[in-house]
Structures are given as C-alpha cells and as structure tokens.
Design a protein around this motif. Sequence first.
Motif, mmCIF file in Angstrom:
data_model
loop_
_atom_site.group_PDB
_atom_site.id
_atom_site.type_symbol
_atom_site.label_atom_id
_atom_site.label_comp_id
_atom_site.label_asym_id
_atom_site.label_seq_id
_atom_site.Cartn_x
_atom_site.Cartn_y
_atom_site.Cartn_z
ATOM 1 N N MET A 147 0.885 11.217 5.012
ATOM 2 C CA MET A 147 2.106 10.325 4.861
ATOM 3 C C MET A 147 3.279 10.843 5.323
ATOM 4 N N ARG A 200 5.250 6.815 13.469
ATOM 5 C CA ARG A 200 5.079 5.695 12.708
ATOM 6 C C ARG A 200 5.120 4.602 13.683
ATOM 7 N N GLY A 243 3.795 10.749 9.041
ATOM 8 C CA GLY A 243 3.685 9.392 9.507
ATOM 9 C C GLY A 243 2.387 8.891 9.885
ATOM 10 N N ASP A 244 1.295 9.521 9.623
ATOM 11 C CA ASP A 244 -0.063 9.109 10.235
ATOM 12 C C ASP A 244 -0.623 8.210 8.872
ATOM 13 N N LEU A 245 -1.567 7.735 9.696
ATOM 14 C CA LEU A 245 -2.188 6.639 8.667
ATOM 15 C C LEU A 245 -3.242 7.430 7.558
ATOM 16 N N VAL A 246 -3.319 6.981 6.498
ATOM 17 C CA VAL A 246 -4.296 7.568 5.557
ATOM 18 C C VAL A 246 -5.802 6.899 5.837
ATOM 19 N N ASP A 269 9.632 10.215 4.834
ATOM 20 C CA ASP A 269 8.954 9.986 6.327
ATOM 21 C C ASP A 269 10.099 9.105 6.938
ATOM 22 N N THR A 280 0.881 -1.381 -0.119
ATOM 23 C CA THR A 280 0.191 0.116 -0.179
ATOM 24 C C THR A 280 0.725 1.408 0.073
ATOM 25 N N GLY A 281 1.972 1.263 0.706
ATOM 26 C CA GLY A 281 2.914 2.514 0.691
ATOM 27 C C GLY A 281 3.293 2.771 -0.738
ATOM 28 N N LEU A 341 0.506 4.263 -2.760
ATOM 29 C CA LEU A 341 0.319 5.433 -2.184
ATOM 30 C C LEU A 341 1.305 6.366 -2.787
ATOM 31 N N ARG A 342 2.604 6.036 -2.678
ATOM 32 C CA ARG A 342 3.844 7.014 -3.265
ATOM 33 C C ARG A 342 3.658 7.320 -4.914
ATOM 34 N N PHE A 350 -0.934 -3.656 4.564
ATOM 35 C CA PHE A 350 -2.235 -3.635 4.532
ATOM 36 C C PHE A 350 -2.686 -5.119 4.992
ATOM 37 N N GLN A 383 -9.732 -2.058 8.571
ATOM 38 C CA GLN A 383 -9.279 -2.428 7.150
ATOM 39 C C GLN A 383 -9.073 -3.871 7.280
ATOM 40 N N ARG A 421 13.640 8.311 2.165
ATOM 41 C CA ARG A 421 12.423 8.688 2.319
ATOM 42 C C ARG A 421 12.102 9.850 3.131
ATOM 43 N N ILE A 449 -8.121 3.654 1.672
ATOM 44 C CA ILE A 449 -7.020 2.535 1.479
ATOM 45 C C ILE A 449 -7.951 1.381 1.104
ATOM 46 N N ARG A 500 -3.795 -2.130 8.270
ATOM 47 C CA ARG A 500 -2.885 -1.825 9.144
ATOM 48 C C ARG A 500 -3.826 -1.131 10.135
HETATM 49 P P1 AMP Z 1 4.815 2.025 4.328
HETATM 50 O O1 AMP Z 1 5.672 2.222 2.785
HETATM 51 O O2 AMP Z 1 4.216 0.667 4.236
HETATM 52 O O3 AMP Z 1 5.791 2.261 5.443
HETATM 53 O O4 AMP Z 1 3.649 3.151 4.177
HETATM 54 C C1 AMP Z 1 4.222 4.671 3.955
HETATM 55 C C2 AMP Z 1 3.177 5.628 4.735
HETATM 56 O O5 AMP Z 1 1.873 5.215 3.738
HETATM 57 C C3 AMP Z 1 2.256 5.366 5.959
HETATM 58 O O6 AMP Z 1 3.061 5.835 7.053
HETATM 59 C C4 AMP Z 1 0.931 5.672 5.984
HETATM 60 O O7 AMP Z 1 1.014 7.178 5.768
HETATM 61 C C5 AMP Z 1 0.588 5.249 4.467
HETATM 62 N N1 AMP Z 1 0.056 3.936 4.658
HETATM 63 C C6 AMP Z 1 0.450 2.739 4.062
HETATM 64 N N2 AMP Z 1 -0.238 1.717 4.083
HETATM 65 C C7 AMP Z 1 -1.200 2.245 4.666
HETATM 66 C C8 AMP Z 1 -2.621 1.652 5.083
HETATM 67 N N3 AMP Z 1 -2.785 0.283 5.082
HETATM 68 N N4 AMP Z 1 -3.480 2.303 5.907
HETATM 69 C C9 AMP Z 1 -3.312 3.687 5.980
HETATM 70 N N5 AMP Z 1 -1.998 4.349 5.636
HETATM 71 C C10 AMP Z 1 -1.068 3.228 4.860
#
Ligand code: AMP
Length: 216
Positions: free
Chosen positions: A53, A166, A56-59, A157, A31-32, A35-36, A86, A92, A155, A64, A88
């Motif tokens: 992002m 995070r 460092g908070d959740l979307v 974050d 998922t990250g 999203l990126r 995912f 979800q 990165r 998602i 998270r």
């Molecule tokens: P990651 O690459 O998995 O560390 O994700 C980077 C950022 O994307 C996280 O800190 C969240 O902001 C967002 N993110 C990734 N996956 C999720 C998820 N399943 N639910 C909510 N936010 C997510």
Amino acid sequence: MRIVLLGPPGGGKGTQAALLSEALGIPHIATGDLLRQAVAAGTPLGREAEAYMDAGDLVPDDLIVAMMRERLREADCRKGFILDGFPRTRQQADAMEAFVRMDAAILLEIPEEVLLQRFAGRRVCSECEAVYHVTGNPPEVEGVCDACGGTLIAREDDREDVVRNRLRVYQEQTAPLVQRYRDASLLREVDARHGIAETHRRLLEVVSGLGSMRKP
Ligand code: AMP
C-alpha cells in the motif's frame, strides 16, 4: 442491488459510494478502508499489506479475495452492497464471480489532470475514513472531521510519486475490467468531473434505471 463502482484512484469512488450507500440503505464496502483498518490494528493481513500500500502497488489477490469473501458473507450484505476498490484485477473479478453475481458496474469517468489536482488536496479522517478536499469539499472546521471530530490527514499514498504509480497500476490492471463488464452488458458510465452533488445526482439517475434492466 449489488453494484461495483469502477474508476481511477482519486476519482471520487469513496465519496460517491458513501452517498449512494446512504441513499440506497446498503453497505459501502471499500477494500482500501478495510486494509487501512487492518494496518492500523496490526493484524497479520495488515502487516502483510502495508508495504504494498505504501508503494501504491496492489496487495496480492489471494489476500484480498479471502478478505472480501468473509466480508460479503456478513448479514448486512444480504440486501445488496456497493463495492469500492474491488475487483481491481482480472483474477479478483474471476474469483468474485464464483461467489457473487453483480447487477451493475458503474464507471466514474474523469480525466487524469483533474485527478492529480484532487489528490493534492485530499484529506481523510484518521478515525472514521470520511473523505474531504481542501477546496472541493472542505470540513466546517479546518483539519477536523465534521462527522466524528477526528483529525484530518493527507493519506501516505497520496504523495505525487506514489499517485503516479497508482494511476499506472490502475491503467494496467484495473482499466481492462471496464471492457469485461461492457461485454457482459453490466457497464454504466457516469461523467464524474462535475463536483460531488452533481455526480451523485447522475449516479442516482443511472442506478434508478437499473431496476428495470435487471433480469428477474
Ligand atoms: P484505495 O483506498 O482503494 O485507493 O486503496 C488503497 C491501497 O490499498 C491500494 O493502492 C492498494 O495497495 C490496496 N488495495 C485496495 N483495494 C485493493 C484490491 N482490490 N486489490 C489489491 N490491492 C488493493
């Protein structure tokens, strides 16, 4: 085979999921990364996700879940997939259970002090998302991706203040899922402190034991 990889941010889920994906011939869905890519492309989802992002908070869950529902419908997911990042949150996990049944959740276990060191040296490819570490997994040429020649960057974050947030978010919102999968007899655990190759070997061992445990 449908596998969820669980574990704290920075614990090696992305690296291990990529190796496992190659070994099993099923897609690695992070998922990250999705999203990126959405942020880089400036899509409506990306524009909405970016501030969460960066902090460092959740979307939000609904964004998602909608994104993953689409992704898991694609043809390459028919034979299975590896989920990285995912679900998270409890919400979800609930939403996912309504549209897909998982075979296993594998927890990559790693102490927090090791995580903090890993974050400090982590570099990612700005083109293809491949993950490196300045000492633990360096590229052949410093700053250049082995896979595609793209530039390696830290990165946004991975800054220490964001990392601490995070990790806190992980403990509060994601770690409780471990018990949920344990209760459902889906949980397997892998000690992920031992470097990439050794962790991959342990992970493959766990995965090869799964086939026999799955219900027909
Ligand atoms: P990651 O690459 O998995 O560390 O994700 C980077 C950022 O994307 C996280 O800190 C969240 O902001 C967002 N993110 C990734 N996956 C999720 C998820 N399943 N639910 C909510 N936010 C997510």
